[in-house]
Structure formats: C-alpha cells, structure tokens
Scaffold this motif. Structure first.
Motif, mmCIF file in Angstrom:
data_model
loop_
_atom_site.group_PDB
_atom_site.id
_atom_site.type_symbol
_atom_site.label_atom_id
_atom_site.label_comp_id
_atom_site.label_asym_id
_atom_site.label_seq_id
_atom_site.Cartn_x
_atom_site.Cartn_y
_atom_site.Cartn_z
ATOM 1 N N ILE A 67 45.068 31.501 30.672
ATOM 2 C CA ILE A 67 45.903 31.585 31.878
ATOM 3 C C ILE A 67 45.020 31.972 33.056
ATOM 4 O O ILE A 67 43.886 32.426 32.881
ATOM 5 C CB ILE A 67 47.034 32.640 31.750
ATOM 6 C CG1 ILE A 67 46.452 34.058 31.650
ATOM 7 C CG2 ILE A 67 47.905 32.361 30.534
ATOM 8 C CD1 ILE A 67 47.524 35.148 31.771
ATOM 9 N N GLN A 68 45.521 31.780 34.269
ATOM 10 C CA GLN A 68 44.802 32.298 35.431
ATOM 11 C C GLN A 68 45.783 32.755 36.505
ATOM 12 O O GLN A 68 46.876 32.195 36.622
ATOM 13 C CB GLN A 68 43.811 31.273 35.983
ATOM 14 C CG GLN A 68 44.432 30.070 36.608
ATOM 15 C CD GLN A 68 43.353 29.108 37.114
ATOM 16 O OE1 GLN A 68 42.323 28.933 36.468
ATOM 17 N NE2 GLN A 68 43.604 28.512 38.247
ATOM 18 N N PRO A 69 45.392 33.806 37.247
ATOM 19 C CA PRO A 69 46.300 34.275 38.292
ATOM 20 C C PRO A 69 46.152 33.420 39.533
ATOM 21 O O PRO A 69 45.087 32.848 39.774
ATOM 22 C CB PRO A 69 45.794 35.688 38.573
ATOM 23 C CG PRO A 69 44.345 35.647 38.253
ATOM 24 C CD PRO A 69 44.165 34.608 37.188
ATOM 25 N N ARG A 70 47.233 33.268 40.295
ATOM 26 C CA ARG A 70 47.110 32.730 41.650
ATOM 27 C C ARG A 70 47.591 33.840 42.549
ATOM 28 O O ARG A 70 48.754 34.267 42.413
ATOM 29 C CB ARG A 70 47.995 31.494 41.854
ATOM 30 C CG ARG A 70 47.413 30.293 41.154
ATOM 31 C CD ARG A 70 48.162 29.022 41.529
ATOM 32 N NE ARG A 70 48.038 28.074 40.453
ATOM 33 C CZ ARG A 70 48.948 27.202 40.104
ATOM 34 N NH1 ARG A 70 50.109 27.155 40.751
ATOM 35 N NH2 ARG A 70 48.744 26.376 39.115
ATOM 36 N N PRO A 71 46.688 34.361 43.438
ATOM 37 C CA PRO A 71 47.071 35.522 44.224
ATOM 38 C C PRO A 71 48.418 35.323 44.892
ATOM 39 O O PRO A 71 48.690 34.265 45.451
ATOM 40 C CB PRO A 71 45.937 35.657 45.240
ATOM 41 C CG PRO A 71 44.759 35.036 44.553
ATOM 42 C CD PRO A 71 45.321 33.928 43.713
ATOM 43 N N PHE A 299 39.756 38.400 41.074
ATOM 44 C CA PHE A 299 40.506 37.146 41.232
ATOM 45 C C PHE A 299 42.005 37.391 41.434
ATOM 46 O O PHE A 299 42.704 36.560 41.999
ATOM 47 C CB PHE A 299 40.296 36.223 40.023
ATOM 48 C CG PHE A 299 38.868 35.751 39.866
ATOM 49 C CD1 PHE A 299 37.988 35.757 40.938
ATOM 50 C CD2 PHE A 299 38.413 35.290 38.632
ATOM 51 C CE1 PHE A 299 36.671 35.329 40.801
ATOM 52 C CE2 PHE A 299 37.098 34.854 38.480
ATOM 53 C CZ PHE A 299 36.235 34.882 39.553
ATOM 54 N N ASP A 300 42.511 38.514 40.911
ATOM 55 C CA ASP A 300 43.945 38.771 41.092
ATOM 56 C C ASP A 300 44.231 39.514 42.397
ATOM 57 O O ASP A 300 45.365 39.906 42.661
ATOM 58 C CB ASP A 300 44.526 39.544 39.892
ATOM 59 C CG ASP A 300 43.904 40.932 39.745
ATOM 60 O OD1 ASP A 300 43.079 41.315 40.596
ATOM 61 O OD2 ASP A 300 44.257 41.634 38.778
ATOM 62 N N GLY A 301 43.185 39.706 43.215
ATOM 63 C CA GLY A 301 43.380 40.322 44.528
ATOM 64 C C GLY A 301 43.525 41.837 44.494
ATOM 65 O O GLY A 301 43.745 42.441 45.536
ATOM 66 N N CYS A 302 43.404 42.460 43.299
ATOM 67 C CA CYS A 302 43.572 43.925 43.220
ATOM 68 C C CYS A 302 42.219 44.591 42.983
ATOM 69 O O CYS A 302 41.648 44.434 41.890
ATOM 70 C CB CYS A 302 44.486 44.318 42.065
ATOM 71 S SG CYS A 302 46.105 43.636 42.245
ATOM 72 N N HIS A 303 41.716 45.296 43.955
ATOM 73 C CA HIS A 303 40.443 46.005 43.797
ATOM 74 C C HIS A 303 40.609 47.071 42.700
ATOM 75 O O HIS A 303 41.475 47.937 42.826
ATOM 76 C CB HIS A 303 40.086 46.667 45.133
ATOM 77 C CG HIS A 303 38.669 47.106 45.205
ATOM 78 N ND1 HIS A 303 37.814 46.716 46.206
ATOM 79 C CD2 HIS A 303 37.924 47.891 44.395
ATOM 80 C CE1 HIS A 303 36.635 47.252 46.008
ATOM 81 N NE2 HIS A 303 36.682 47.975 44.903
ATOM 82 N N PRO A 304 39.805 47.036 41.635
ATOM 83 C CA PRO A 304 39.966 48.085 40.613
ATOM 84 C C PRO A 304 39.639 49.454 41.217
ATOM 85 O O PRO A 304 38.844 49.551 42.150
ATOM 86 C CB PRO A 304 38.923 47.699 39.552
ATOM 87 C CG PRO A 304 38.590 46.269 39.810
ATOM 88 C CD PRO A 304 38.757 46.056 41.281
ATOM 89 N N PRO A 305 40.256 50.524 40.685
ATOM 90 C CA PRO A 305 39.976 51.848 41.244
ATOM 91 C C PRO A 305 38.516 52.232 41.022
ATOM 92 O O PRO A 305 37.944 51.927 39.973
ATOM 93 C CB PRO A 305 40.900 52.769 40.454
ATOM 94 C CG PRO A 305 41.226 52.021 39.207
ATOM 95 C CD PRO A 305 41.155 50.559 39.530
ATOM 96 N N ALA A 306 37.924 52.880 42.019
ATOM 97 C CA ALA A 306 36.528 53.305 41.872
ATOM 98 C C ALA A 306 36.441 54.464 40.889
ATOM 99 O O ALA A 306 37.388 55.265 40.779
ATOM 100 C CB ALA A 306 35.992 53.746 43.232
ATOM 101 N N ILE A 307 35.309 54.573 40.199
ATOM 102 C CA ILE A 307 35.100 55.732 39.316
ATOM 103 C C ILE A 307 35.196 57.006 40.157
ATOM 104 O O ILE A 307 35.719 58.026 39.736
ATOM 105 C CB ILE A 307 33.718 55.652 38.624
ATOM 106 C CG1 ILE A 307 33.659 54.422 37.724
ATOM 107 C CG2 ILE A 307 33.437 56.917 37.809
ATOM 108 C CD1 ILE A 307 32.315 54.186 37.087
#
Ligand SMILES: Cc1ncc(COP(=O)(O)O)c(C=O)c1O
Length: 497
Positions: A67-71, A299-307
């Motif tokens: 599957i792939q996300p489309r923002p 790719f999903d437009g969500c910046h992962p939380p920084a450590i």
C-alpha cells in the motif's frame, strides 16, 4: 459496526495481525490495486485497537510494498504487478571499535557535478523541485536590507529571523525550543561537527548506526574519534537492544544517529525506540547527536517526533538543515546544543565566525511566507512515487535474491545483493558507463557491505534513468557469469584512499 476479531493472546503484535488480514484482502482481490483502505479512525473501530496500532499496521504493509499513502487522501493499494522484493536483512556488525579511514567520497561529489554522468550515487535533492524562483526573490529582498546586515559578519549564533522561524517549524518535531537555544550552522555537517567537538575528546568512542551516512564517518575521522557500529534495520532503524548491550560493555562517549529515514538503510525508529534512546543517554551519560535532515520528507506528511522531544536532561543535541528540502548550496543548517551551547558558539566563532547572512535571511523570509508546507508536500509526493518506480525497476533488472529497502521517507534505497556480488566492481564498471552509484563500503569503517549499493531516487523518472538501472543489472549479470566461469577481472582503482 461488527468487530474483526484479533488473537490478543497471540505473541504476534496486533499491528502485524491486522497487516496480515488486510494483505489477505489485497491478495484475494477483495481490495484491488488503487482501492482505498479504511481510514485510520475507521479501521481502529473495525479492529478495536488504537489509531497508533493501525498506523503501525499500515506501515508494515507499506514496507511490504502493498500500500502507499497519498498525503491528505489516505492509504491506497499499490499496483502489485511487480512482485515486491524482500527488505534487506537487519545488519549484524561485530561489536568492535574502529579507527575511521579517509574515504574518497570526492568521486561521488565529482559525479554529481559532471554533466555527462547519470548521478544515482549522491543523495542530492531534485533541483527542479526546489523553490528556486521564490528563494531568488527573497535573496534579492534580503540584499536590500543593506550592507550593515548582509555584507558585514553576521552573529555567530545566526540571524534572529531564521532562528525564530526554525523554532516555529520545530513544533512539528514535538520540540518546544526558544530561538535563543538555536545555533545556525553551515549545514547539518557543521552542526554535527560542532556538537561532537564540544562533547568528546580525541580517541573517544562514538556509536553509529551501521551502515551510516559517510559524512558522519568523515566527521569522526576529522576529530580523531573512533566508531562503534551498531546493528540497524531497514524498517525500524538502529537496534535499541543492541545499542543498550554495547553501552553496557563499552565505554562510549556519544551516539550519532539518523532516527528518521536513515541514510542509507531508510529505517525509521519507533516512538518507543526514541524514548528508549533518550533514556539510555541519561542512564549511560552519553551525548546523543540526532541528525534529522530527512524528517520533513516523511511520505505520509507527518514528521516523526525528534528523540530530543523525549529528553529532559539536555543530553540530546538536535541537528538538521535545509539541504534536502530547499537548497544544499545555501549551506544552512542548525543545532539545538542545550548545555553545550556556549562551547558550540565558541567553537563556531573560532572556526568560521558565522554562517552567511543573505541565505539565512532568504530562507527566513521564505518560511515566513508560509509556502514551505506546500512545497515539502510536493517533494514528499514526488519522492514517494520515484522511490516506488526505482524499487520496481531494480526488482526486475537485478539478479534473483536481491533485497531492496522500501523507506517511508527520504530519497535513497539500499540494495543488498547476494553475497557473491561486488559493489566496488559495480561502482567502477558503472562509472566507466557514465553511471554513478554509491557502493556499500562507503558507509562503514570496516570492510562490510561489499555486496550492497545505495541509489538516490530523487531525480525525475526518465527513460535515461530506467535504462541506467537496466545497465546496472547487465553489469551484475556479467559479474555472475564471471563468477560461474571462475574468470577473474583486473580490479581498477579502489574506492577508499
Ligand atoms: C543523513 C545526512 N546527514 C547530513 C547530510 C549533509 O547535510 P548538510 O549538507 O546539511 O551538511 C546528508 C547529506 O546527504 C545526509 O544524508
């Protein structure tokens, strides 16, 4: 709505069970290519789990190439006419400390600048996607601020305008940072250099993900630091249990890692893993230097939380830049050095006084216009498509048994060939045909990953690139034939100096 039952007593995580359910629906044609998956909220009601578990399940399916996300539109079933290649195996470097040799990344830099090379080696952004006109306009406007601002030396810590814009943007990483906590640097490279120089001494041991970005190894080499490679996976990034074991048995001063879309492997550390790394920094009194140059390219437009957002001790130094998202040539990056701030500023003043002001002002003005979010969405979408096309083409052109990473952000893929292949020979042969690739040994201080290659997927997909990838496949076929017939070919100049 009826609940779809899950086996909660089973040791298989719920996210994996959900991924298997959905994959069955894809495989048996209930959900054909292009169809839309239930939204995260709806699926969490259907399976009776938290939205986070559904996001994890959808991530598993993305890594499997299903599957792939489309923002802003949701998740869709991919066209799966090409059988997805398996992910590379998690790396298992021996727990050994290494001096870091000089390496010839210069050849890759030269390839990237040569007009006649198809440059798949350097992890360069696609210039045609960058907001060149807007940045040019803002540069002109910045110069109109007058020579006292733009011709004289700027402040060592960087301009207030840019630090304020960055503090705002860092909310996406879950970090509440004041502008005066930020130091503007010449790219993420200088940010990491300063952070390491301020917190270590020559001869100290620095843990790194393995394989790791070759620029990090160059910094360790320049500062006379030694590397301790830690096993890493193309899905979850660095192995936190292995890191913990290493910290228990070795004296380590610092850890440098890319937690979001590692270069070259592409993995992304889970939120739980990030919290564990922050906790390990506290328990083992080490500095963690977090290189987040790819976080904006999820790719999903969500910046992962920084450590850093999990750290309350000041032991995590966050480093990033606009190299991958706006303009590598501007050389604008930053770090949030915490308690090491005074030392970082002192070192920067001694080294180069300050980062160039006009490009800082241009980026600050560009960010203030509010166009950045739209711009990075365009880049995320383009890289997701191009990465998928590259993976499909490598899958059909490279030999049986090739494993390919399927990152969920960034622009590079890592290819693990069967052991009999030699990436250094491929590098030489491809260079002779005008194709640049990054061979695996570039990303490690030991002699590992000789059967691995990193390719950059940022460029627009063209027939020229498709045929370059096919030609790489043919060069590998030649290697295979030589291997079968026992023929030996003279090796040309090695990649390492
Ligand atoms: C993981 C990583 N960190 C840092 C850099 C370099 O960043 P900068 O150009 O901002 O110094 C790169 C460039 O490829 C990279 O891949």
């Amino acid at each position: 709505m009826a609940r779809i039952p899950l086996d909660r007593a089973n040791r298989t995580p719920l996210s994996e069970q959900i991924a298997s359910h959905v994959q069955q629906l894809i495989d048996n044609g209930t959900m054909p290519s292009g169809s839309r998956l239930p939204s995260v909220r709806r699926a969490s009601t259907m399976f009776g789990v938290s939205p986070g578990t559904i996001v994890d399940a959808y991530r598993v399916l993305q890594h499997r190439g299903r599957i792939q996300p489309r923002p802003q539109s949701g998740y869709f079933v991919r066209d799966h006419r090409v059988r997805p290649a398996e992910e590379p195996r998690p790396t298992r470097p021996r727990l050994r400390i290494h001096d870091v040799p000089h390496r010839l990344a210069e050849r890759l830099h030269a390839h990237a600048r040569a007009d006649n090379m198809i440059a798949l080696g350097m992890a360069q952004p696609d210039r045609s996607l960058m907001p060149v006109e807007a940045l040019t306009r803002q540069l002109h406007r910045s110069m109109r601020d007058g020579p006292a601002r733009t011709i004289d030396y700027g402040p060592t810590e960087g301009t207030a305008e840019l630090r304020t814009e960055i503090a705002r943007r860092m909310l996406d990483t879950g970090c509440l940072v004041r502008p005066d906590e930020i130091v503007i640097t010449n790219g993420a490279t200088e940010a990491m250099y300063l952070a390491l120089k301020a917190t270590t001494r020559p001869g100290d041991v620095v843990a790194v993900d393995s394989p790791t970005y070759h620029g990090i190894l160059d910094i360790l080499c320049a500062l006379d630091l030694r590397a301790l490679p830690i096993s890493t996976c193309s899905i979850d990034g660095i192995s936190v249990p292995d890191l913990e074991r290493a910290l228990q048995t070795r004296r380590v001063a610092a850890l440098v890692l890319v937690a979001s879309f590692t270069n070259p492997l592409g993995g992304c550390l889970s939120d739980h893993g990030r919290a564990r790394v922050a906790a390990l920094a506290r328990t083992h009194h080490i500095t963690v230097i977090e290189d987040d140059v790819y976080g904006d390219l999820a790719f999903d437009g969500c910046h992962p939380p920084a450590i850093r957002s999990f750290d309350d001790t000041g032991r995590v130094i966050y480093c990033a830049s606009f190299t991958k998202t706006l303009a590598p040539g501007f050389r604008v990056g930053w770090c949030v050095p915490g308690p090491a701030g005074d030392e970082v500023r002192r070192l920067k003043r001694k080294m180069n006084v300050a980062t160039g002001v006009p490009q800082q002002l241009a980026i600050a003005r560009y960010l203030a216009t509010g166009g950045y979010a739209r711009h990075i969405r365009k880049v995320q979408r383009a890289y997701m498509e191009r990465t998928g096309l590259m993976i499909d083409h490598v899958s059909v052109s490279f030999p049986e048994g090739t494993r390919i990473s399927r990152p969920l952000g960034g622009s590079v893929i890592w290819i693990e060939l069967p052991d009999r292949f030699d990436a250094l020979r491929l590098f030489e042969d491809a260079e002779a045909l005008g194709i640049s690739i990054a061979p695996g040994p570039l990303f490690t201080p030991d002699d590992a990953y000789r059967n691995c290659v990193r390719l950059n997927c940022a460029n627009p997909w063209t027939t020229q690139i498709a045929s370059a990838v096919s030609r790489l496949g043919m060069l590998l076929k030649e290697q295979d034939d030589d291997h079968t017939t026992g023929r030996k070919r003279a090796r040309r100049a090695p990649v390492h100096a």
